[in-house]
Write a protein that holds these residues in place. Structure first.
Motif, PDB file in Angstrom:
ATOM      1  N   MET A  79       6.051  23.268  12.375  1.00 44.71           N
ATOM      2  CA  MET A  79       7.344  22.588  12.350  1.00 44.71           C
ATOM      3  C   MET A  79       8.047  22.806  11.016  1.00 44.71           C
ATOM      4  SD  MET A  79       8.164  18.608  13.226  1.00 44.71           S
ATOM      5  CE  MET A  79       9.823  17.965  13.038  1.00 44.71           C
ATOM      6  N   GLY A  80       7.291  22.761   9.918  1.00 44.16           N
ATOM      7  CA  GLY A  80       7.881  22.997   8.613  1.00 44.16           C
ATOM      8  C   GLY A  80       8.515  24.373   8.518  1.00 44.16           C
ATOM      9  N   ARG A  81       7.815  25.376   9.045  1.00 44.16           N
ATOM     10  CA  ARG A  81       8.370  26.734   9.026  1.00 44.16           C
ATOM     11  C   ARG A  81       9.628  26.837   9.875  1.00 44.16           C
ATOM     12  NH1 ARG A  81       2.755  27.694   9.432  1.00 44.16           N
ATOM     13  NH2 ARG A  81       2.894  28.108  11.688  1.00 44.16           N
ATOM     14  N   MET A  82       9.616  26.167  11.028  1.00 44.43           N
ATOM     15  CA  MET A  82      10.776  26.195  11.908  1.00 44.43           C
ATOM     16  C   MET A  82      11.989  25.559  11.229  1.00 44.43           C
ATOM     17  SD  MET A  82      11.246  24.451  15.690  1.00 44.43           S
ATOM     18  CE  MET A  82      10.086  25.567  16.496  1.00 44.43           C
ATOM     19  N   LEU A  83      11.774  24.435  10.540  1.00 41.39           N
ATOM     20  CA  LEU A  83      12.875  23.771   9.854  1.00 41.39           C
ATOM     21  C   LEU A  83      13.400  24.623   8.715  1.00 41.39           C
ATOM     22  CD1 LEU A  83      11.487  20.107   9.712  1.00 41.39           C
ATOM     23  CD2 LEU A  83      13.131  21.042  11.338  1.00 41.39           C
ATOM     24  N   ALA A  84      12.492  25.203   7.935  1.00 44.73           N
ATOM     25  CA  ALA A  84      12.908  26.022   6.802  1.00 44.73           C
ATOM     26  C   ALA A  84      13.728  27.220   7.262  1.00 44.73           C
ATOM     27  CB  ALA A  84      11.687  26.482   6.010  1.00 44.73           C
ATOM     28  N   GLU A  85      13.357  27.814   8.372  1.00 44.55           N
ATOM     29  CA  GLU A  85      14.090  28.963   8.908  1.00 44.55           C
ATOM     30  C   GLU A  85      15.522  28.594   9.262  1.00 44.55           C
ATOM     31  OE1 GLU A  85      11.794  30.254  12.203  1.00 44.55           O
ATOM     32  OE2 GLU A  85      10.197  31.133  10.974  1.00 44.55           O
ATOM     33  N   ARG A  86      15.733  27.338   9.615  1.00 42.50           N
ATOM     34  CA  ARG A  86      17.061  26.865   9.999  1.00 42.50           C
ATOM     35  C   ARG A  86      17.827  26.237   8.837  1.00 42.50           C
ATOM     36  NH1 ARG A  86      13.939  27.140  14.306  1.00 42.50           N
ATOM     37  NH2 ARG A  86      14.807  27.282  16.433  1.00 42.50           N
ATOM     38  N   GLY A  87      17.256  26.249   7.651  1.00 44.75           N
ATOM     39  CA  GLY A  87      17.925  25.651   6.502  1.00 44.75           C
ATOM     40  C   GLY A  87      17.894  24.142   6.494  1.00 44.75           C
ATOM     41  N   ILE A  88      16.974  23.545   7.250  1.00 41.85           N
ATOM     42  CA  ILE A  88      16.826  22.085   7.312  1.00 41.85           C
ATOM     43  C   ILE A  88      15.775  21.659   6.296  1.00 41.85           C
ATOM     44  CG2 ILE A  88      16.124  20.147   8.769  1.00 41.85           C
ATOM     45  CD1 ILE A  88      17.133  21.809  11.183  1.00 41.85           C
ATOM     46  N   VAL A  89      16.084  20.651   5.483  1.00 42.95           N
ATOM     47  CA  VAL A  89      15.139  20.169   4.480  1.00 42.95           C
ATOM     48  C   VAL A  89      13.973  19.483   5.184  1.00 42.95           C
ATOM     49  CG1 VAL A  89      14.800  18.589   2.545  1.00 42.95           C
ATOM     50  CG2 VAL A  89      16.924  19.906   2.728  1.00 42.95           C
ATOM     51  N   ALA A  90      12.764  20.015   4.973  1.00 42.00           N
ATOM     52  CA  ALA A  90      11.544  19.406   5.517  1.00 42.00           C
ATOM     53  C   ALA A  90      10.962  18.490   4.453  1.00 42.00           C
ATOM     54  CB  ALA A  90      10.551  20.482   5.917  1.00 42.00           C
ATOM     55  N   SER A  91      10.763  17.221   4.801  1.00 40.96           N
ATOM     56  CA  SER A  91      10.348  16.212   3.837  1.00 40.96           C
ATOM     57  C   SER A  91       9.035  15.567   4.267  1.00 40.96           C
ATOM     58  CB  SER A  91      11.446  15.152   3.699  1.00 40.96           C
ATOM     59  OG  SER A  91      11.182  14.271   2.636  1.00 40.96           O
ATOM     60  N   ILE A  92       8.207  15.232   3.294  1.00 38.42           N
ATOM     61  CA  ILE A  92       6.885  14.661   3.538  1.00 38.42           C
ATOM     62  C   ILE A  92       6.998  13.141   3.526  1.00 38.42           C
ATOM     63  CG2 ILE A  92       4.551  14.440   2.626  1.00 38.42           C
ATOM     64  CD1 ILE A  92       5.034  17.219   1.270  1.00 38.42           C
ATOM     65  N   GLY A  93       6.617  12.491   4.625  1.00 39.44           N
ATOM     66  CA  GLY A  93       6.746  11.042   4.668  1.00 39.44           C
ATOM     67  C   GLY A  93       5.797  10.367   5.620  1.00 39.44           C
ATOM     68  N   HIS A  94       5.589   9.068   5.415  1.00 38.67           N
ATOM     69  CA  HIS A  94       4.721   8.231   6.260  1.00 38.67           C
ATOM     70  C   HIS A  94       3.423   8.986   6.547  1.00 38.67           C
ATOM     71  CE1 HIS A  94       7.576   4.926   7.133  1.00 38.67           C
ATOM     72  NE2 HIS A  94       8.469   5.864   6.831  1.00 38.67           N
ATOM     73  N   THR A  95       2.679   9.237   5.472  1.00 35.90           N
ATOM     74  CA  THR A  95       1.601  10.213   5.508  1.00 35.90           C
ATOM     75  C   THR A  95       0.335   9.711   4.843  1.00 35.90           C
ATOM     76  OG1 THR A  95       0.988  12.424   4.716  1.00 35.90           O
ATOM     77  CG2 THR A  95       2.583  11.221   3.396  1.00 35.90           C
ATOM     78  N   MET A  96      -0.794  10.260   5.292  1.00 38.73           N
ATOM     79  CA  MET A  96      -2.083  10.058   4.638  1.00 38.73           C
ATOM     80  C   MET A  96      -2.623  11.384   4.110  1.00 38.73           C
ATOM     81  SD  MET A  96      -2.765   6.853   4.621  1.00 38.73           S
ATOM     82  CE  MET A  96      -4.520   6.861   4.211  1.00 38.73           C
ATOM     83  N   ALA A  97      -1.751  12.340   3.882  1.00 43.63           N
ATOM     84  CA  ALA A  97      -2.154  13.673   3.441  1.00 43.63           C
ATOM     85  C   ALA A  97      -2.853  13.625   2.081  1.00 43.63           C
ATOM     86  CB  ALA A  97      -0.938  14.596   3.374  1.00 43.63           C
ATOM     87  N   ASP A 122      23.751  20.731  15.927  1.00 45.93           N
ATOM     88  CA  ASP A 122      23.596  21.547  14.728  1.00 45.93           C
ATOM     89  C   ASP A 122      23.825  20.712  13.473  1.00 45.93           C
ATOM     90  OD1 ASP A 122      26.304  21.054  14.874  1.00 45.93           O
ATOM     91  OD2 ASP A 122      26.919  23.153  14.743  1.00 45.93           O
ATOM     92  N   LYS A 123      23.775  19.385  13.625  1.00 42.13           N
ATOM     93  CA  LYS A 123      24.087  18.491  12.517  1.00 42.13           C
ATOM     94  C   LYS A 123      22.842  17.965  11.788  1.00 42.13           C
ATOM     95  CE  LYS A 123      28.578  18.473  13.414  1.00 42.13           C
ATOM     96  NZ  LYS A 123      28.613  19.149  14.719  1.00 42.13           N
ATOM     97  N   ILE A 124      21.644  18.354  12.205  1.00 45.22           N
ATOM     98  CA  ILE A 124      20.429  17.896  11.527  1.00 45.22           C
ATOM     99  C   ILE A 124      20.274  18.676  10.229  1.00 45.22           C
ATOM    100  CG2 ILE A 124      17.911  17.701  11.640  1.00 45.22           C
ATOM    101  CD1 ILE A 124      18.250  17.536  14.728  1.00 45.22           C
ATOM    102  N   VAL A 125      20.185  17.954   9.111  1.00 46.79           N
ATOM    103  CA  VAL A 125      20.062  18.610   7.806  1.00 46.79           C
ATOM    104  C   VAL A 125      18.728  18.304   7.132  1.00 46.79           C
ATOM    105  CG1 VAL A 125      22.560  18.704   7.428  1.00 46.79           C
ATOM    106  CG2 VAL A 125      21.264  16.694   6.652  1.00 46.79           C
ATOM    107  N   ARG A 126      17.969  17.368   7.705  1.00 45.52           N
ATOM    108  CA  ARG A 126      16.711  16.960   7.085  1.00 45.52           C
ATOM    109  C   ARG A 126      15.831  16.318   8.140  1.00 45.52           C
ATOM    110  NH1 ARG A 126      16.059  12.075   2.648  1.00 45.52           N
ATOM    111  NH2 ARG A 126      13.783  11.988   2.784  1.00 45.52           N
ATOM    112  N   TRP A 127      14.488  16.503   7.982  1.00 44.55           N
ATOM    113  CA  TRP A 127      13.548  15.877   8.918  1.00 44.55           C
ATOM    114  C   TRP A 127      12.306  15.478   8.129  1.00 44.55           C
ATOM    115  CZ3 TRP A 127      13.581  17.984  14.549  1.00 44.55           C
ATOM    116  CH2 TRP A 127      12.950  17.074  15.407  1.00 44.55           C
ATOM    117  N   SER A 128      11.891  14.217   8.242  1.00 40.76           N
ATOM    118  CA  SER A 128      10.690  13.724   7.570  1.00 40.76           C
ATOM    119  C   SER A 128       9.511  13.736   8.525  1.00 40.76           C
ATOM    120  CB  SER A 128      10.907  12.305   7.032  1.00 40.76           C
ATOM    121  OG  SER A 128      11.831  12.303   5.965  1.00 40.76           O
ATOM    122  N   VAL A 129       8.383  14.291   8.056  1.00 36.44           N
ATOM    123  CA  VAL A 129       7.202  14.520   8.888  1.00 36.44           C
ATOM    124  C   VAL A 129       5.948  14.284   8.037  1.00 36.44           C
ATOM    125  CG1 VAL A 129       5.977  16.223  10.325  1.00 36.44           C
ATOM    126  CG2 VAL A 129       8.481  16.299  10.161  1.00 36.44           C
ATOM    127  N   ALA A 130       4.871  13.829   8.651  1.00 30.33           N
ATOM    128  CA  ALA A 130       3.570  13.750   7.987  1.00 30.33           C
ATOM    129  C   ALA A 130       2.887  15.110   8.111  1.00 30.33           C
ATOM    130  CB  ALA A 130       2.710  12.663   8.621  1.00 30.33           C
TER     131      ALA A 130
END
Length: 395
Positions: free
Chosen positions: A184-202, A167-175
């Motif tokens: 995945m972004g919705r799942m993280l937000a529901e848990r109060g985990i900061v979803a961050s945009i990284g290593h991406t070609m978006a 229960d110690k994950i507070v942030r996750w970086s994803v493309a």
């Protein structure tokens, strides 16, 4: 016992109080002010005109002092935290690199053990706030120094397994352009985990969809991140441009003087402002060390890197491999190169990262906030670090 530091340039961080003072008792700040009328206290320290600010907060670091968090060693977490504290950082968010879950789970368990040590009063370094998982769900084309063997699309079963492990994950970086990234972004937000945009070609459209599905931060802006490019002859804005266009999207930057030139530091400060910029080290194990070679990631199976020109690089010198910076260097560089006044620079490494990560009582010198305090001179040489009201470092 009431303690006081006075005759300081106190950064609150909205302004600088000349002849300022900070009074605290135990772990909490009681009051902040300026002038000759000092409040009563049990012990007073003359800052001799030095700056006094909130303790620095680093929300993206892979290690320091010869330790990487991927080593999965509880005492390694504590040692790296100590190395950061000696440079003014009082809170860190330890960060992983892309790997398999078989390699990641031991890191999660080691962090749990390190937190137990901290709760027992056995951490004389920066507070371990929570874990930041950087990857492995990244775009292979913009993987940077991430090991390509581990970079892949989100697997929701694997994500669920990881989240169930701690229960110690507070942030996750994803493309965000990858299949499964929105879920995945919705799942993280529901848990109060900061979803961050990284290593991406978006592109712009991907990024806006990500914001609408829980993503709120850009991982090391410009580094391993898409900008304007052509697709079928038409130009498309990337994540960088979308970050500038979107006021509510926070960004973090590696202000070590290597990852970003002065021109881009000025641009980011002008466009995003101190309320939406977090300074980060993105440091690897060589931070705080005098070495020419090191390893990015765990000692077993990590990537060999070289250290030169004040930064870590892949051996073929095609990309940086994390920084060797400490927080005082970030303050020094940003202050000298961006045109920002010192109070804005300090905001970027205290109040803004605290807000991004939901650290309600950190990042400010104000009544009721944690007594995390750093004293430094005009060259940003750290002289004293106070964590939770206790002096943990004195030069």
């Amino acid at each position: 016992m009431k303690e006081l530091i006075y005759n300081a340039r106190v950064i609150t961080p909205w302004r600088v109080l000349e002849k300022g003072w900070v009074l605290w008792e135990g772990e909490k700040i009681l009051s902040v002010g300026s002038g000759d009328g000092l409040p009563p206290c049990d012990r007073a320290t003359d800052a001799a005109g030095d700056y006094v600010s909130p303790g620095f907060i680093d929300i993206h670091t892979h290690g320091a002092g010869g330790h990487d968090f991927m080593d999965a060693e509880p005492l390694g977490f504590i040692a790296a935290a100590r190395a950061h504290l000696e440079h003014g950082t009082t809170t860190i968010v330890p960060t992983t690199v892309s790997s398999t879950n078989e390699k990641l789970i031991p890191v999660l368990r080691a962090f749990d053990e390190a937190k137990k040590l901290e709760e027992e009063g056995k951490n004389n370094g920066a507070t371990l706030w929570g874990l930041h998982l950087e990857g492995p769900y990244f775009n292979l084309e913009n993987r940077g120094a991430m090991d390509p063997r581990y970079v892949r699309d989100p697997d929701m079963d694997e994500v669920a397994e990881t989240l169930a492990s701690t229960d110690k994950i507070v942030r996750w970086s994803v493309a965000p352009e990858l299949d499964g990234a929105m879920e995945m972004g919705r799942m993280l937000a529901e848990r109060g985990i900061v979803a961050s945009i990284g290593h991406t070609m978006a592109v712009y459209e991907d990024t806006m969809a990500a914001i609408e599905n829980g993503y709120s931060l850009c991982t090391h802006l410009y580094s391993a991140m898409s900008g304007v490019r052509r697709i079928n002859a038409f130009r498309h804005a990337g994540v960088i441009e979308t970050a500038f266009l979107t006021d509510g999207l926070d960004v973090e930057i590696i202000a070590d003087g290597c990852h970003l030139p002065q021109s881009l530091l000025k641009l980011i400060y002008k466009e995003k402002g101190p309320a939406h910029i977090a300074l980060i080290t993105d440091s690897m194990r060589a931070a705080g060390q005098d070495v020419t070679e090191s390893i990015l990631g765990g000692k077993e199976g990590g990537l060999p890197v070289i250290v030169e020109d004040g930064v870590a690089k892949l051996p073929d010198r095609t990309a940086f491999a994390g920084s060797i910076a400490t927080a005082d260097r970030l303050v020094r560089v940003m202050w000298a190169q961006s045109g920002a006044p010192i109070e804005d620079v300090i905001r970027m490494i205290t109040q803004t990262p605290a807000r991004i990560m939901g650290m309600k009582n950190k990042g400010r010198l104000a009544a009721g906030c944690d007594a995390d305090i750093v004293r430094f001179d005009g060259n940003v040489t750290v002289k004293t670090v106070i964590k939770g009201g206790k002096t943990e470092f004195s030069a």
